[in-house]
Motif scaffolding. Structure first.
Motif, PDB file in Angstrom:
ATOM      1  N   GLY A 134       0.708  -1.360  -0.001  1.00  0.00           N
ATOM      2  CA  GLY A 134       0.100   0.189   0.024  1.00  0.00           C
ATOM      3  C   GLY A 134       0.714   0.952  -0.220  1.00  0.00           C
ATOM      4  N   ILE A 135       1.988   1.127  -0.330  1.00  0.00           N
ATOM      5  CA  ILE A 135       3.380   2.215  -0.249  1.00  0.00           C
ATOM      6  C   ILE A 135       3.080   2.730  -1.579  1.00  0.00           C
ATOM      7  N   ASN A 136       2.304   3.928  -2.325  1.00  0.00           N
ATOM      8  CA  ASN A 136       2.599   4.053  -2.861  1.00  0.00           C
ATOM      9  C   ASN A 136       3.791   5.505  -3.684  1.00  0.00           C
ATOM     10  N   VAL A 137       4.707   5.041  -4.162  1.00  0.00           N
ATOM     11  CA  VAL A 137       5.623   6.082  -3.755  1.00  0.00           C
ATOM     12  C   VAL A 137       5.767   6.635  -5.166  1.00  0.00           C
ATOM     13  N   GLY A 138       5.436   6.810  -6.198  1.00  0.00           N
ATOM     14  CA  GLY A 138       5.936   7.675  -7.018  1.00  0.00           C
ATOM     15  C   GLY A 138       4.689   7.027  -8.813  1.00  0.00           C
ATOM     16  N   ILE A 139       5.084   6.756  -9.277  1.00  0.00           N
ATOM     17  CA  ILE A 139       5.361   7.200 -11.468  1.00  0.00           C
ATOM     18  C   ILE A 139       5.528   6.329 -11.515  1.00  0.00           C
ATOM     19  N   ALA A 140       5.389   5.994 -12.666  1.00  0.00           N
ATOM     20  CA  ALA A 140       6.224   4.321 -12.943  1.00  0.00           C
ATOM     21  C   ALA A 140       5.825   5.435 -14.756  1.00  0.00           C
ATOM     22  N   VAL A 141       7.052   5.641 -15.112  1.00  0.00           N
ATOM     23  CA  VAL A 141       7.404   6.991 -16.262  1.00  0.00           C
ATOM     24  C   VAL A 141       7.533   6.098 -17.513  1.00  0.00           C
ATOM     25  N   ASP A 142       6.967   4.889 -18.047  1.00  0.00           N
ATOM     26  CA  ASP A 142       6.627   4.057 -19.527  1.00  0.00           C
ATOM     27  C   ASP A 142       7.095   4.926 -20.453  1.00  0.00           C
ATOM     28  N   THR A 143       6.640   4.724 -21.687  1.00  0.00           N
ATOM     29  CA  THR A 143       6.571   5.151 -23.008  1.00  0.00           C
ATOM     30  C   THR A 143       5.155   5.491 -23.292  1.00  0.00           C
ATOM     31  N   HIS A 144       3.925   4.690 -22.394  1.00  0.00           N
ATOM     32  CA  HIS A 144       3.421   5.541 -22.992  1.00  0.00           C
ATOM     33  C   HIS A 144       2.586   6.658 -21.945  1.00  0.00           C
ATOM     34  N   VAL A 145       2.808   6.827 -20.752  1.00  0.00           N
ATOM     35  CA  VAL A 145       2.602   7.586 -20.113  1.00  0.00           C
ATOM     36  C   VAL A 145       3.738   8.517 -20.272  1.00  0.00           C
ATOM     37  N   ARG A 146       4.408   8.258 -20.795  1.00  0.00           N
ATOM     38  CA  ARG A 146       5.394   9.769 -21.298  1.00  0.00           C
ATOM     39  C   ARG A 146       4.557  10.310 -22.540  1.00  0.00           C
ATOM     40  N   ARG A 147       4.491   9.426 -23.720  1.00  0.00           N
ATOM     41  CA  ARG A 147       3.920  10.233 -24.853  1.00  0.00           C
ATOM     42  C   ARG A 147       2.463  10.478 -23.734  1.00  0.00           C
ATOM     43  N   VAL A 148       1.637  10.215 -23.449  1.00  0.00           N
ATOM     44  CA  VAL A 148       0.163  10.306 -23.289  1.00  0.00           C
ATOM     45  C   VAL A 148       0.286  11.629 -22.293  1.00  0.00           C
ATOM     46  N   SER A 149       0.794  12.219 -21.343  1.00  0.00           N
ATOM     47  CA  SER A 149       1.254  12.436 -20.707  1.00  0.00           C
ATOM     48  C   SER A 149       1.602  13.826 -21.476  1.00  0.00           C
ATOM     49  N   LYS A 150       2.013  13.800 -22.240  1.00  0.00           N
ATOM     50  CA  LYS A 150       2.836  15.395 -23.363  1.00  0.00           C
ATOM     51  C   LYS A 150       1.414  15.678 -23.999  1.00  0.00           C
ATOM     52  N   ARG A 151       1.191  14.463 -23.954  1.00  0.00           N
ATOM     53  CA  ARG A 151       0.145  14.674 -25.841  1.00  0.00           C
ATOM     54  C   ARG A 151      -1.404  15.855 -24.981  1.00  0.00           C
ATOM     55  N   ILE A 152      -1.578  15.319 -23.643  1.00  0.00           N
ATOM     56  CA  ILE A 152      -3.139  15.632 -23.314  1.00  0.00           C
ATOM     57  C   ILE A 152      -2.778  16.957 -22.577  1.00  0.00           C
ATOM     58  N   GLY A 153      -1.310  17.347 -22.187  1.00  0.00           N
ATOM     59  CA  GLY A 153      -0.835  18.639 -20.981  1.00  0.00           C
ATOM     60  C   GLY A 153      -0.674  18.135 -19.554  1.00  0.00           C
ATOM     61  N   PHE A 154      -0.493  16.771 -19.320  1.00  0.00           N
ATOM     62  CA  PHE A 154      -0.016  17.049 -18.222  1.00  0.00           C
ATOM     63  C   PHE A 154       0.972  18.008 -17.974  1.00  0.00           C
ATOM     64  N   THR A 155       2.138  17.410 -18.595  1.00  0.00           N
ATOM     65  CA  THR A 155       3.006  17.691 -18.698  1.00  0.00           C
ATOM     66  C   THR A 155       3.422  19.107 -19.890  1.00  0.00           C
ATOM     67  N   ASP A 156       4.886  19.174 -19.633  1.00  0.00           N
ATOM     68  CA  ASP A 156       5.595  20.138 -20.824  1.00  0.00           C
ATOM     69  C   ASP A 156       6.630  19.357 -21.239  1.00  0.00           C
ATOM     70  N   SER A 157       7.606  18.200 -20.689  1.00  0.00           N
ATOM     71  CA  SER A 157       9.083  18.170 -20.471  1.00  0.00           C
ATOM     72  C   SER A 157       8.262  16.514 -20.923  1.00  0.00           C
TER      73      SER A 157
END
Length: 222
Positions: A134-157
């Motif tokens: 039950g430890i939520n240490v962080g978010i694993a950023v793989d290629t999918h998370v990276r692409r989707v986050s950038k497209r939607i606008g969750f991040t600019d990086s």
DNA sequence: ATCCCGAGGG
DNA sequence: CCCTCTGGAT
């Protein structure tokens, strides 16, 4: 993007990709050891395939000590149907041995320690921490998370470490694991690298990439 | 054909 | 950065 918009996107993705059903099998994990081993086996495979071998596997090797005494060659046929069975047999046996030798037969509860285990990378460690402890240490950023986050606008990086920080700042920590899961599923099913299926996208109206498309601007993707 | 909640090694 | 590991479901 502001938090309200981000949360709205989260809610819609949650409806689109229900987590409860998919997670049921994780909730049935008996203990951290099984969680760890099954998560290692789950890499690049379906939950169904892993479930098909779990009873045989754990009836024969119920504890780290017993799996540590096995040879990869005898584990291999048991998990043959999941794919990558040679590599994974070696990984889970060596992981069991390391649990016994370095961690007193217990599954460690930190990102760093978990990642010293063979077959456990950032993604697997993340899942084990959240599912087993039950430890939520962080978010694993793989290629999918990276692409989707950038497209939607969750991040600019495009820098994974920065993306992770942006997502962690945008969402409450109780939903980090869900966000991780949802972005991956969305990236695979709809927000694909080539030919994203905008007509089936539930967040299209919130999405920066779509907005730029409609405005006739070619969205820059690196 | 394409995909699966990746990790390790070069 | 690239490549390899693998069978099963769809």
């Amino acid at each position: 993007m502001n938090r309200e918009t981000a949360c709205e996107a989260y809610r819609r993705l949650l409806v689109q990709y229900p987590i409860v059903d998919d997670r049921r099998h994780f909730l049935n994990f008996h203990n951290p050891f099984e969680t760890l081993i099954l998560t290692i086996l789950s890499a690049q495979t379906t939950d169904r395939a892993v479930n098909a071998v779990r009873d045989t596997l754990f009836s024969r090797y119920p504890t780290p000590e017993e799996l540590a005494r096995a040879e990869p060659g005898e584990v291999e046929p048991i998990i043959k149907s999941i794919g990558f069975h040679r590599t994974k047999a070696r990984h889970i046996v060596e992981t069991a041995r390391k649990l016994v030798s370095d961690f007193g037969g217990e599954v460690p509860q930190t990102m760093e320690e978990l990642q010293t285990l063979p077959g456990v990378g950032r993604k697997t460690a993340n899942i084990v921490l959240s599912q087993a402890f039950g430890i939520n240490v962080g978010i694993a950023v793989d290629t999918h998370v990276r692409r989707v986050s950038k497209r939607i606008g969750f991040t600019d990086s495009t820098n994974p470490a920065v993306i992770e920080r942006d997502l962690m700042a945008l969402f409450p920590h109780e939903v980090w694991r869900d966000i991780n899961y949802l972005l991956i599923r969305h990236g695979r099913a709809v927000c694909t690298a080539q030919n994203p299926k905008h007509d089936r996208c539930v967040v299209a109206d919130l999405c920066r990439y779509c907005r730029e498309l409609r405005a006739g601007k070619p969205p820059d993707e690196e």
